[in-house]
Write a protein that holds these residues in place. Structure first.
Motif, PDB file in Angstrom:
ATOM      1  N   ARG A 139       0.713  -1.146   0.214  1.00 36.20           N
ATOM      2  CA  ARG A 139      -0.151   0.003  -0.128  1.00 36.20           C
ATOM      3  C   ARG A 139       0.682   1.447   0.026  1.00 36.20           C
ATOM      4  NH1 ARG A 139      -3.089  -1.162   5.391  1.00 36.20           N
ATOM      5  NH2 ARG A 139      -3.956  -3.283   4.854  1.00 36.20           N
ATOM      6  N   ARG A 140       0.521   2.404  -0.735  1.00 30.65           N
ATOM      7  CA  ARG A 140       1.358   3.485  -0.865  1.00 30.65           C
ATOM      8  C   ARG A 140       0.539   4.586  -1.042  1.00 30.65           C
ATOM      9  NH1 ARG A 140       3.520   0.915  -5.138  1.00 30.65           N
ATOM     10  NH2 ARG A 140       5.717   0.842  -4.390  1.00 30.65           N
ATOM     11  N   VAL A 141       1.036   5.591  -0.519  1.00 32.23           N
ATOM     12  CA  VAL A 141       0.267   6.954  -0.665  1.00 32.23           C
ATOM     13  C   VAL A 141       1.346   8.050  -1.473  1.00 32.23           C
ATOM     14  CG1 VAL A 141       1.249   7.775   1.683  1.00 32.23           C
ATOM     15  CG2 VAL A 141      -0.849   8.926   0.562  1.00 32.23           C
ATOM     16  N   ILE A 142       0.723   8.953  -2.397  1.00 36.32           N
ATOM     17  CA  ILE A 142       1.290   9.909  -3.087  1.00 36.32           C
ATOM     18  C   ILE A 142       1.122  11.070  -2.574  1.00 36.32           C
ATOM     19  CG2 ILE A 142       1.534  10.681  -5.289  1.00 36.32           C
ATOM     20  CD1 ILE A 142       1.146   6.991  -4.838  1.00 36.32           C
ATOM     21  N   PHE A 143       1.902  11.524  -1.649  1.00 37.72           N
ATOM     22  CA  PHE A 143       1.644  13.004  -1.032  1.00 37.72           C
ATOM     23  C   PHE A 143       2.609  13.913  -1.137  1.00 37.72           C
ATOM     24  CE2 PHE A 143       2.115  14.597   3.333  1.00 37.72           C
ATOM     25  CZ  PHE A 143       0.914  15.900   3.191  1.00 37.72           C
ATOM     26  N   ASN A 144       2.021  14.976  -1.398  1.00 37.91           N
ATOM     27  CA  ASN A 144       2.926  16.403  -0.904  1.00 37.91           C
ATOM     28  C   ASN A 144       1.578  17.502  -0.684  1.00 37.91           C
ATOM     29  OD1 ASN A 144       4.337  18.904  -1.338  1.00 37.91           O
ATOM     30  ND2 ASN A 144       5.622  18.037  -2.738  1.00 37.91           N
ATOM     31  N   GLN A 145       2.223  18.170   0.271  1.00 38.54           N
ATOM     32  CA  GLN A 145       1.259  19.111   0.738  1.00 38.54           C
ATOM     33  C   GLN A 145       0.986  20.389  -0.296  1.00 38.54           C
ATOM     34  OE1 GLN A 145       3.847  18.735   2.157  1.00 38.54           O
ATOM     35  NE2 GLN A 145       4.244  20.111   3.780  1.00 38.54           N
ATOM     36  N   LYS A 146       1.833  20.326  -1.254  1.00 39.87           N
ATOM     37  CA  LYS A 146       1.855  21.388  -2.238  1.00 39.87           C
ATOM     38  C   LYS A 146       0.977  20.866  -3.402  1.00 39.87           C
ATOM     39  CE  LYS A 146       4.599  24.518  -5.201  1.00 39.87           C
ATOM     40  NZ  LYS A 146       4.758  24.188  -6.492  1.00 39.87           N
ATOM     41  N   GLY A 147       0.062  21.984  -3.910  1.00 39.36           N
ATOM     42  CA  GLY A 147      -0.850  21.454  -4.956  1.00 39.36           C
ATOM     43  C   GLY A 147      -0.109  21.370  -6.165  1.00 39.36           C
ATOM     44  N   GLY A 148      -0.920  20.644  -7.178  1.00 40.76           N
ATOM     45  CA  GLY A 148      -0.529  20.622  -8.646  1.00 40.76           C
ATOM     46  C   GLY A 148       1.049  20.095  -9.015  1.00 40.76           C
ATOM     47  N   VAL A 149       1.495  19.371  -8.139  1.00 41.69           N
ATOM     48  CA  VAL A 149       2.854  18.740  -8.390  1.00 41.69           C
ATOM     49  C   VAL A 149       2.825  17.548  -9.142  1.00 41.69           C
ATOM     50  CG1 VAL A 149       4.294  19.776  -6.501  1.00 41.69           C
ATOM     51  CG2 VAL A 149       3.102  17.462  -5.944  1.00 41.69           C
ATOM     52  N   GLY A 150       1.419  16.947  -9.445  1.00 42.46           N
ATOM     53  CA  GLY A 150       1.580  15.510 -10.186  1.00 42.46           C
ATOM     54  C   GLY A 150       0.857  14.474  -9.238  1.00 42.46           C
ATOM     55  N   LYS A 151       0.549  14.633  -8.130  1.00 39.55           N
ATOM     56  CA  LYS A 151      -0.049  13.295  -7.215  1.00 39.55           C
ATOM     57  C   LYS A 151      -1.092  12.666  -8.052  1.00 39.55           C
ATOM     58  CE  LYS A 151      -1.307  16.352  -3.930  1.00 39.55           C
ATOM     59  NZ  LYS A 151      -0.563  17.635  -4.260  1.00 39.55           N
ATOM     60  N   CYS A 177      10.296  20.702  -8.949  1.00 32.32           N
ATOM     61  CA  CYS A 177      11.758  21.354  -9.293  1.00 32.32           C
ATOM     62  C   CYS A 177      11.398  22.800  -8.787  1.00 32.32           C
ATOM     63  CB  CYS A 177      12.181  21.245 -10.663  1.00 32.32           C
ATOM     64  SG  CYS A 177      13.106  19.718 -10.773  1.00 32.32           S
ATOM     65  N   ASP A 178      10.407  23.350  -7.778  1.00 32.67           N
ATOM     66  CA  ASP A 178      10.246  24.741  -7.514  1.00 32.67           C
ATOM     67  C   ASP A 178      10.960  25.003  -6.354  1.00 32.67           C
ATOM     68  OD1 ASP A 178       9.280  27.308  -7.108  1.00 32.67           O
ATOM     69  OD2 ASP A 178       7.292  26.470  -6.539  1.00 32.67           O
ATOM     70  N   ASP A 179      11.793  25.978  -6.308  1.00 34.66           N
ATOM     71  CA  ASP A 179      12.799  26.339  -5.225  1.00 34.66           C
ATOM     72  C   ASP A 179      11.952  26.837  -3.900  1.00 34.66           C
ATOM     73  OD1 ASP A 179      15.143  26.668  -4.389  1.00 34.66           O
ATOM     74  OD2 ASP A 179      15.266  28.780  -4.557  1.00 34.66           O
ATOM     75  N   PHE A 180      10.746  27.418  -4.152  1.00 35.28           N
ATOM     76  CA  PHE A 180       9.916  27.684  -3.167  1.00 35.28           C
ATOM     77  C   PHE A 180       9.373  26.254  -2.426  1.00 35.28           C
ATOM     78  CE2 PHE A 180       8.511  31.795  -5.203  1.00 35.28           C
ATOM     79  CZ  PHE A 180       9.350  32.412  -4.663  1.00 35.28           C
ATOM     80  N   SER A 181       9.302  25.243  -3.139  1.00 37.27           N
ATOM     81  CA  SER A 181       8.624  23.931  -2.367  1.00 37.27           C
ATOM     82  C   SER A 181       9.903  23.140  -1.787  1.00 37.27           C
ATOM     83  CB  SER A 181       8.005  23.333  -3.585  1.00 37.27           C
ATOM     84  OG  SER A 181       8.436  22.961  -4.536  1.00 37.27           O
ATOM     85  N   ARG A 182      11.007  23.700  -1.952  1.00 42.53           N
ATOM     86  CA  ARG A 182      11.991  22.791  -1.427  1.00 42.53           C
ATOM     87  C   ARG A 182      12.065  22.829   0.030  1.00 42.53           C
ATOM     88  NH1 ARG A 182      18.135  24.444  -3.124  1.00 42.53           N
ATOM     89  NH2 ARG A 182      19.307  22.993  -1.493  1.00 42.53           N
ATOM     90  N   ARG A 183      12.091  23.901   0.661  1.00 42.75           N
ATOM     91  CA  ARG A 183      11.788  24.043   2.111  1.00 42.75           C
ATOM     92  C   ARG A 183      10.625  23.355   2.773  1.00 42.75           C
ATOM     93  NH1 ARG A 183      14.737  28.153   4.724  1.00 42.75           N
ATOM     94  NH2 ARG A 183      13.278  28.111   6.517  1.00 42.75           N
ATOM     95  N   ALA A 184       9.705  23.243   2.087  1.00 41.72           N
ATOM     96  CA  ALA A 184       8.355  22.425   2.400  1.00 41.72           C
ATOM     97  C   ALA A 184       8.557  20.931   2.277  1.00 41.72           C
ATOM     98  CB  ALA A 184       7.384  22.739   1.673  1.00 41.72           C
ATOM     99  N   LEU A 185       9.466  20.536   1.690  1.00 35.81           N
ATOM    100  CA  LEU A 185      10.027  19.291   1.496  1.00 35.81           C
ATOM    101  C   LEU A 185      10.510  18.747   2.835  1.00 35.81           C
ATOM    102  CD1 LEU A 185       9.762  17.313  -1.025  1.00 35.81           C
ATOM    103  CD2 LEU A 185      12.085  17.966  -1.659  1.00 35.81           C
ATOM    104  N   TYR A 186      11.409  19.616   3.526  1.00 35.21           N
ATOM    105  CA  TYR A 186      11.696  19.051   4.690  1.00 35.21           C
ATOM    106  C   TYR A 186      10.655  18.922   5.751  1.00 35.21           C
ATOM    107  CZ  TYR A 186      16.685  19.478   3.156  1.00 35.21           C
ATOM    108  OH  TYR A 186      18.073  19.007   2.371  1.00 35.21           O
ATOM    109  N   THR A 187       9.853  20.019   5.758  1.00 40.66           N
ATOM    110  CA  THR A 187       8.640  19.931   6.789  1.00 40.66           C
ATOM    111  C   THR A 187       7.677  18.867   6.426  1.00 40.66           C
ATOM    112  OG1 THR A 187       8.724  22.224   6.492  1.00 40.66           O
ATOM    113  CG2 THR A 187       6.636  21.012   7.399  1.00 40.66           C
ATOM    114  N   LEU A 188       7.772  18.476   4.963  1.00 40.54           N
ATOM    115  CA  LEU A 188       7.024  17.262   4.712  1.00 40.54           C
ATOM    116  C   LEU A 188       7.697  15.705   5.236  1.00 40.54           C
ATOM    117  CD1 LEU A 188       5.762  16.584   1.150  1.00 40.54           C
ATOM    118  CD2 LEU A 188       6.225  14.762   2.556  1.00 40.54           C
ATOM    119  N   LEU A 189       8.897  15.936   4.970  1.00 38.45           N
ATOM    120  CA  LEU A 189       9.575  14.422   5.748  1.00 38.45           C
ATOM    121  C   LEU A 189       9.589  14.704   7.191  1.00 38.45           C
ATOM    122  CD1 LEU A 189      12.594  14.731   3.161  1.00 38.45           C
ATOM    123  CD2 LEU A 189      10.895  13.000   3.275  1.00 38.45           C
TER     124      LEU A 189
END
Ligand SMILES: Nc1ncnc2c1ncn2[C@@H]1O[C@H](COP(=O)(O)OP(=O)(O)OP(=O)(O)O)[C@@H](O)[C@H]1O
Ligand SMILES: [Mg+2]
Length: 259
Positions: free
Chosen positions: A2-14, A154-166
């Protein structure tokens, strides 16, 4: 698996990634289920076309059952529908998920999805699409799965959000689901000829983030594939992006169990 495809940022291709991976998995004779937890219902529409809207019973009806006591609980298979693609089923979304959210959260129904999926053993793989927020539905999904795949655009703004997500995923792993693993970050809409995205990806790798080798390039074909409600492997199997989805699917299977 079972897997979830997740990123709290919208429109990244989930939703795009969920449906394309699930369609490839199903085409390999593996029983596959997509659960659409996003009230926008994009995955449901991608797999079912116009008939997706108002299809009943759906995932909102499933969560509704968590709010009322019954001596004979409704089996979770009741909320699952076939798609036009062999071996591929869907638990479709409904906008009512929005109105149910507060009630489910206040009555702490966070384990409902996990418990229901534990009873469902007819699928080789389950892919869960999530809304662009860390809310009740995404938490429910992260508690119910073994793997979390993170699309990144590949958006620089979403890079920090990646750490929060992890960090958020790690917290759920520690508090609720010891079996949860991040299976990787998949770069979507990658433009290999532009220097900035390339640099960004190299930085993520050097920072030790689990970036997958498979990249998904940008193509307008994906919009057509949405419009015709046919994942790439059925819409245009020879297209570069169809091959890239197959490579991504293979990389994920190589890293883990079937599906
Ligand atoms: N590889 C790609 N090439 C071109 N367009 C893409 C690609 N991947 C996604 N898109 C486009 O980007 C948009 C967002 O994709 P998608 O709906 O899959 O993202 P999402 O993360 O599920 O969005 P949301 O957070 O709103 O649920 C769509 O219009 C889709 O057509
Ligand atoms: Mg989506």
């Amino acid at each position: 698996m079972r897997r979830v495809i997740f990123n709290q940022k919208g429109g990244v291709g989930k939703s795009t990634i969920v449906c394309n991976l699930a369609a490839i998995n199903a085409s390999e004779n593996l029983r596959t289920l997509v659960i659409d937890l996003d009230p926008q219902g994009n995955s449901s529409q991608y797999l079912l076309g116009k008939q997706a809207s108002d299809l009943k019973p759906n995932v909102a009806d499933f969560f509704e059952t968590a709010l009322s006591f019954s001596f004979r609980p409704t089996p979770v298979s009741t909320f699952i529908h076939p798609t036009p693609f062999e071996n591929l089923d869907v638990m479709p979304s409904h906008p009512d998920l929005d109105t149910l959210h507060g009630k489910l959260e206040s009555r702490y129904k966070i384990y409902k999805l996990r418990d229901a999926l534990n009873e469902l053993d007819e699928y080789d793989a389950i892919y869960i699409d999530t809304p662009p927020a860390l809310n009740f539905y995404t938490r429910s999904a992260l508690i119910a799965v073994e793997r979390c795949l993170i699309p990144f655009d590949c958006d620089d703004f979403s890079r920090r959000a990646l750490y929060t997500l992890l960090d958020n995923v790690k917290e759920i792993q520690q508090d609720h689901n010891a079996g949860l693993e991040v299976e990787g970050i998949v770069i979507n809409q990658f433009q290999p000829r532009a220097s900035l995205p390339l640099q960004l990806v190299e930085e993520l790798i050097s920072e030790g983030l689990p970036v997958l080798e498979s990249r998904l390039s940008t193509s307008v074909k994906i919009r057509e594939s949405h419009q015709y409600a046919k994942p790439m492997i059925h819409f245009d199997p020879r297209h570069k992006l169809a091959h890239e989805f197959v490579a991504l699917h293979r990389e994920l299977i190589g890293a883990g169990a079937a599906g």
